[in-house]
Design a protein around this motif. Sequence first.
Motif, PDB file in Angstrom:
ATOM      1  N   THR A  53       3.836   8.546   7.689  1.00 34.27           N
ATOM      2  CA  THR A  53       2.242   9.189   8.236  1.00 34.27           C
ATOM      3  C   THR A  53       2.419  10.137   9.999  1.00 34.27           C
ATOM      4  O   THR A  53       2.943   9.075  10.665  1.00 34.27           O
ATOM      5  CB  THR A  53       1.050   8.119   8.280  1.00 34.27           C
ATOM      6  N   PHE A 108       0.650  -1.424   0.112  1.00 33.99           N
ATOM      7  CA  PHE A 108      -0.056   0.239  -0.294  1.00 33.99           C
ATOM      8  C   PHE A 108       0.572   1.394  -0.237  1.00 33.99           C
ATOM      9  O   PHE A 108       0.119   2.017  -0.152  1.00 33.99           O
ATOM     10  CB  PHE A 108      -1.231  -0.102   0.856  1.00 33.99           C
ATOM     11  N   THR A 132       5.814   4.620   7.892  1.00 32.49           N
ATOM     12  CA  THR A 132       4.648   4.754   7.273  1.00 32.49           C
ATOM     13  C   THR A 132       4.001   5.902   5.861  1.00 32.49           C
ATOM     14  O   THR A 132       3.625   6.228   5.603  1.00 32.49           O
ATOM     15  CB  THR A 132       3.320   4.548   7.460  1.00 32.49           C
ATOM     16  N   LEU A 148      -3.288   2.294   9.475  1.00 28.85           N
ATOM     17  CA  LEU A 148      -4.263   1.658  10.076  1.00 28.85           C
ATOM     18  C   LEU A 148      -4.298   0.482   9.564  1.00 28.85           C
ATOM     19  O   LEU A 148      -4.972  -0.423  11.118  1.00 28.85           O
ATOM     20  CB  LEU A 148      -5.007   2.426   9.635  1.00 28.85           C
ATOM     21  N   LEU A 149      -3.839  -0.458   8.555  1.00 29.00           N
ATOM     22  CA  LEU A 149      -4.417  -1.552   8.686  1.00 29.00           C
ATOM     23  C   LEU A 149      -2.828  -2.128   9.819  1.00 29.00           C
ATOM     24  O   LEU A 149      -3.601  -3.297  10.140  1.00 29.00           O
ATOM     25  CB  LEU A 149      -3.161  -2.110   7.221  1.00 29.00           C
ATOM     26  N   SER A 161       0.752   5.202   3.087  1.00 27.84           N
ATOM     27  CA  SER A 161      -0.126   5.971   3.509  1.00 27.84           C
ATOM     28  C   SER A 161      -0.701   6.431   4.298  1.00 27.84           C
ATOM     29  O   SER A 161      -0.253   5.142   5.557  1.00 27.84           O
ATOM     30  CB  SER A 161      -0.682   5.773   2.442  1.00 27.84           C
ATOM     31  N   ASP A 162      -2.031   6.795   5.310  1.00 26.09           N
ATOM     32  CA  ASP A 162      -2.852   6.227   6.163  1.00 26.09           C
ATOM     33  C   ASP A 162      -3.204   5.087   6.460  1.00 26.09           C
ATOM     34  O   ASP A 162      -3.075   4.571   7.114  1.00 26.09           O
ATOM     35  CB  ASP A 162      -4.055   7.173   6.712  1.00 26.09           C
ATOM     36  N   LEU A 163      -3.755   4.319   5.332  1.00 24.53           N
ATOM     37  CA  LEU A 163      -4.212   3.083   5.479  1.00 24.53           C
ATOM     38  C   LEU A 163      -3.389   2.121   5.387  1.00 24.53           C
ATOM     39  O   LEU A 163      -3.579   1.423   6.410  1.00 24.53           O
ATOM     40  CB  LEU A 163      -4.983   2.898   3.924  1.00 24.53           C
ATOM     41  N   THR A 164      -2.397   2.182   5.461  1.00 26.51           N
ATOM     42  CA  THR A 164      -1.175   1.095   5.878  1.00 26.51           C
ATOM     43  C   THR A 164      -0.871   1.289   7.468  1.00 26.51           C
ATOM     44  O   THR A 164      -0.970  -0.200   7.946  1.00 26.51           O
ATOM     45  CB  THR A 164       0.461   1.556   4.773  1.00 26.51           C
TER      46      THR A 164
END
Length: 262
Positions: A218, A133, A216, A141-142, A136-139
């Motif tokens: 972030t 990913f 990440t 968060l996951l 990113s913020d998604l990385t």
Amino acid sequence: MTVQKFFRNRNLALIAIALLLSGLYFSTATLIDYHLVSSVKAIPAAIVWMVTNFMPTSRAIAALPEIVTKFTQTVTLSIAATLAAAFLALIVALTGSETTGINRFTKLFARIFASFCRNIPLIAWAMILLLAFKQSDLTGLLALFLGSFGYLTRAFMALIDTKATNIYETLSTTGANYLQIVCQGILPSISSSLLSWILYMIENNIRDATLVGILTGTGIGFSFDLYYKSFRFDLAGMTTLVIIVGVVCVELLSNQVRRLMR
């Protein structure tokens, strides 16, 4: 066995353990060329360097709103990841618990899956997800989600098996179905303990999110890394101060909520 012999055997065991740990320490220290005395002597100079370079300046104070905003993003990310993980962990814990598990397959699958997620370090999750990913913020968060899921699933399973066994058996004898037992019996009885675990995980994730953010790209972790690598140590010091104050405030708030739930 006499009392004297018992205490003699215990003292011998303690001495053997102490010698074993000492030998392990010296062997590993020799292997990595670590010198304890040199490290202790370097502490005063390190403290002076940190105080001199990390002391916030007017430039750092001017950047405080931006740093606080980044910390707020980190807190928001941690709360979102924890709550999502807690919701899924509760479902998996109910299906995998020895008390409320649906069948042998669901119990086994839930425990293996939770153990798999829990035993992979958070940093390893971040690095694995980073390849898929990117930064990113998604990385972030996951990574927090997967680490929290495994930990909370194990905690929730133990909680259900410890506190809900009698409730399950009692309501089963009255003819209540599975959903009635879970929703009206088990969940209300363990709600305060569930909240306590969730609050603890939020505190823990806020700390971990700082480190994950370095990888990440972030949140406040990335800001600290950016300031430090660009030799803006006063800004890095202000970032560290915000993290410390923020984590302490979150912990105090969490403790207050726990007291109200008792």
